[in-house]
Design a protein around this motif. Structure first.
Motif, PDB file in Angstrom:
ATOM      1  N   UNK A  92       0.846  -1.187   0.000  1.00  0.00           N
ATOM      2  CA  UNK A  92       0.000   0.000   0.000  1.00  0.00           C
ATOM      3  C   UNK A  92       0.883   1.239   0.000  1.00  0.00           C
ATOM      4  N   UNK A  93       0.499   2.218  -0.800  1.00  0.00           N
ATOM      5  CA  UNK A  93       1.225   3.476  -0.851  1.00  0.00           C
ATOM      6  C   UNK A  93       0.576   4.500   0.064  1.00  0.00           C
ATOM      7  N   UNK A 109      -8.606  -5.093   9.722  1.00  0.00           N
ATOM      8  CA  UNK A 109      -9.675  -5.935   9.186  1.00  0.00           C
ATOM      9  C   UNK A 109      -9.090  -7.085   8.363  1.00  0.00           C
ATOM     10  N   UNK A 110      -8.105  -6.786   7.529  1.00  0.00           N
ATOM     11  CA  UNK A 110      -7.500  -7.834   6.705  1.00  0.00           C
ATOM     12  C   UNK A 110      -6.799  -8.886   7.566  1.00  0.00           C
ATOM     13  N   UNK A 111      -6.132  -8.444   8.619  1.00  0.00           N
ATOM     14  CA  UNK A 111      -5.458  -9.403   9.506  1.00  0.00           C
ATOM     15  C   UNK A 111      -6.469 -10.277  10.241  1.00  0.00           C
ATOM     16  N   UNK A 112      -7.631  -9.729  10.550  1.00  0.00           N
ATOM     17  CA  UNK A 112      -8.683 -10.527  11.180  1.00  0.00           C
ATOM     18  C   UNK A 112      -9.198 -11.593  10.209  1.00  0.00           C
ATOM     19  N   UNK A 113      -9.189 -11.277   8.920  1.00  0.00           N
ATOM     20  CA  UNK A 113      -9.645 -12.232   7.906  1.00  0.00           C
ATOM     21  C   UNK A 113      -8.580 -13.265   7.565  1.00  0.00           C
ATOM     22  N   UNK A 114      -7.302 -12.845   7.573  1.00  0.00           N
ATOM     23  CA  UNK A 114      -6.203 -13.771   7.263  1.00  0.00           C
ATOM     24  C   UNK A 114      -4.901 -13.171   7.776  1.00  0.00           C
ATOM     25  N   UNK A 115      -4.444 -13.648   8.920  1.00  0.00           N
ATOM     26  CA  UNK A 115      -3.246 -13.057   9.529  1.00  0.00           C
ATOM     27  C   UNK A 115      -1.943 -13.570   8.924  1.00  0.00           C
ATOM     28  N   UNK A 116      -2.026 -14.403   7.889  1.00  0.00           N
ATOM     29  CA  UNK A 116      -0.805 -14.875   7.238  1.00  0.00           C
ATOM     30  C   UNK A 116      -0.368 -13.951   6.099  1.00  0.00           C
ATOM     31  N   UNK A 117      -1.210 -12.983   5.767  1.00  0.00           N
ATOM     32  CA  UNK A 117      -0.878 -12.040   4.692  1.00  0.00           C
ATOM     33  C   UNK A 117      -0.516 -10.703   5.327  1.00  0.00           C
ATOM     34  N   UNK A 118       0.717 -10.274   5.103  1.00  0.00           N
ATOM     35  CA  UNK A 118       1.228  -9.028   5.682  1.00  0.00           C
ATOM     36  C   UNK A 118       0.918  -7.846   4.773  1.00  0.00           C
ATOM     37  N   UNK A 119       0.813  -6.673   5.372  1.00  0.00           N
ATOM     38  CA  UNK A 119       0.672  -5.432   4.614  1.00  0.00           C
ATOM     39  C   UNK A 119       1.932  -4.617   4.825  1.00  0.00           C
ATOM     40  N   UNK A 120       2.472  -4.115   3.727  1.00  0.00           N
ATOM     41  CA  UNK A 120       3.676  -3.291   3.758  1.00  0.00           C
ATOM     42  C   UNK A 120       3.311  -1.917   3.214  1.00  0.00           C
ATOM     43  N   UNK A 121       3.673  -0.882   3.958  1.00  0.00           N
ATOM     44  CA  UNK A 121       3.419   0.488   3.517  1.00  0.00           C
ATOM     45  C   UNK A 121       4.678   1.081   2.909  1.00  0.00           C
TER      46      UNK A 121
END
Length: 163
Positions: A92-93, A109-121
């Motif tokens: 994400x930018x 919200x995304x981590x609650x749905x799937x905590x195996x997928x990380x978000x990088x800013x």
């Protein structure tokens, strides 16, 4: 293989988007540009046009970096799209503090749905922080010069849309 997903509407793709894409290529082996259908936003460009623009803009970058870059339309949940393409990372930018507040909520919200997928800013380069597709479209619609905000090909596409 490290696969990342960079989602957005890209209506149109801007130099700010391209900056984030370029910088994300060092993090992954394959970068999927998730092109959101998002009918609620009433895009100027059709889904097909947005995908074509991204593919054209990313082709040279893919060659330069050695990272596979593909455009992938989606109209489901972001986390489901990430699963569909095998992404373990969502890119994400960020342009401003206001972006972070919204994005922070989305991460939760995304981590609650799937905590195996990380978000990088990735923060936008200072020269691109003010660029927003919505503003670029408005400038183009009113006959202004958008060449500081988009590539020549995207500028021409905007001129063609607005006449």
């Amino acid at each position: 293989m490290r696969i990342g997903l960079y989602p957005g509407t890209f209506d149109p793709v801007t130099l700010g988007h391209m900056d984030i894409i370029r910088r994300a290529t060092v993090l992954v082996d394959r970068l999927v540009i998730g092109v959101a259908i998002n009918r609620d936003k009433g895009p100027l460009f059709t889904l097909e046009e947005r995908v074509e623009m991204l593919e054209a803009e990313c082709a040279k970058l893919s060659e330069e970096t050695g990272t596979e870059i593909v455009a992938h339309p989606f109209d489901n949940l972001l986390i489901d799209c990430a699963r569909d393409v095998g992404a373990r990372m969502i890119v994400r930018g960020l342009r401003a503090v206001g972006d972070f507040e919204y994005e922070f909520q989305m991460v939760g919200m995304n981590r609650a749905l799937d905590d195996s997928i990380e978000t990088v800013f990735l923060t936008a380069d200072a020269s691109h922080q003010a660029i927003a597709s919505k503003l670029v479209k408005e400038i183009a619609r009113l006959g202004g010069d958008v060449s500081k905000f988009v590539t020549p090909a995207v500028r021409e596409a905007l001129i063609a849309k607005f006449g």
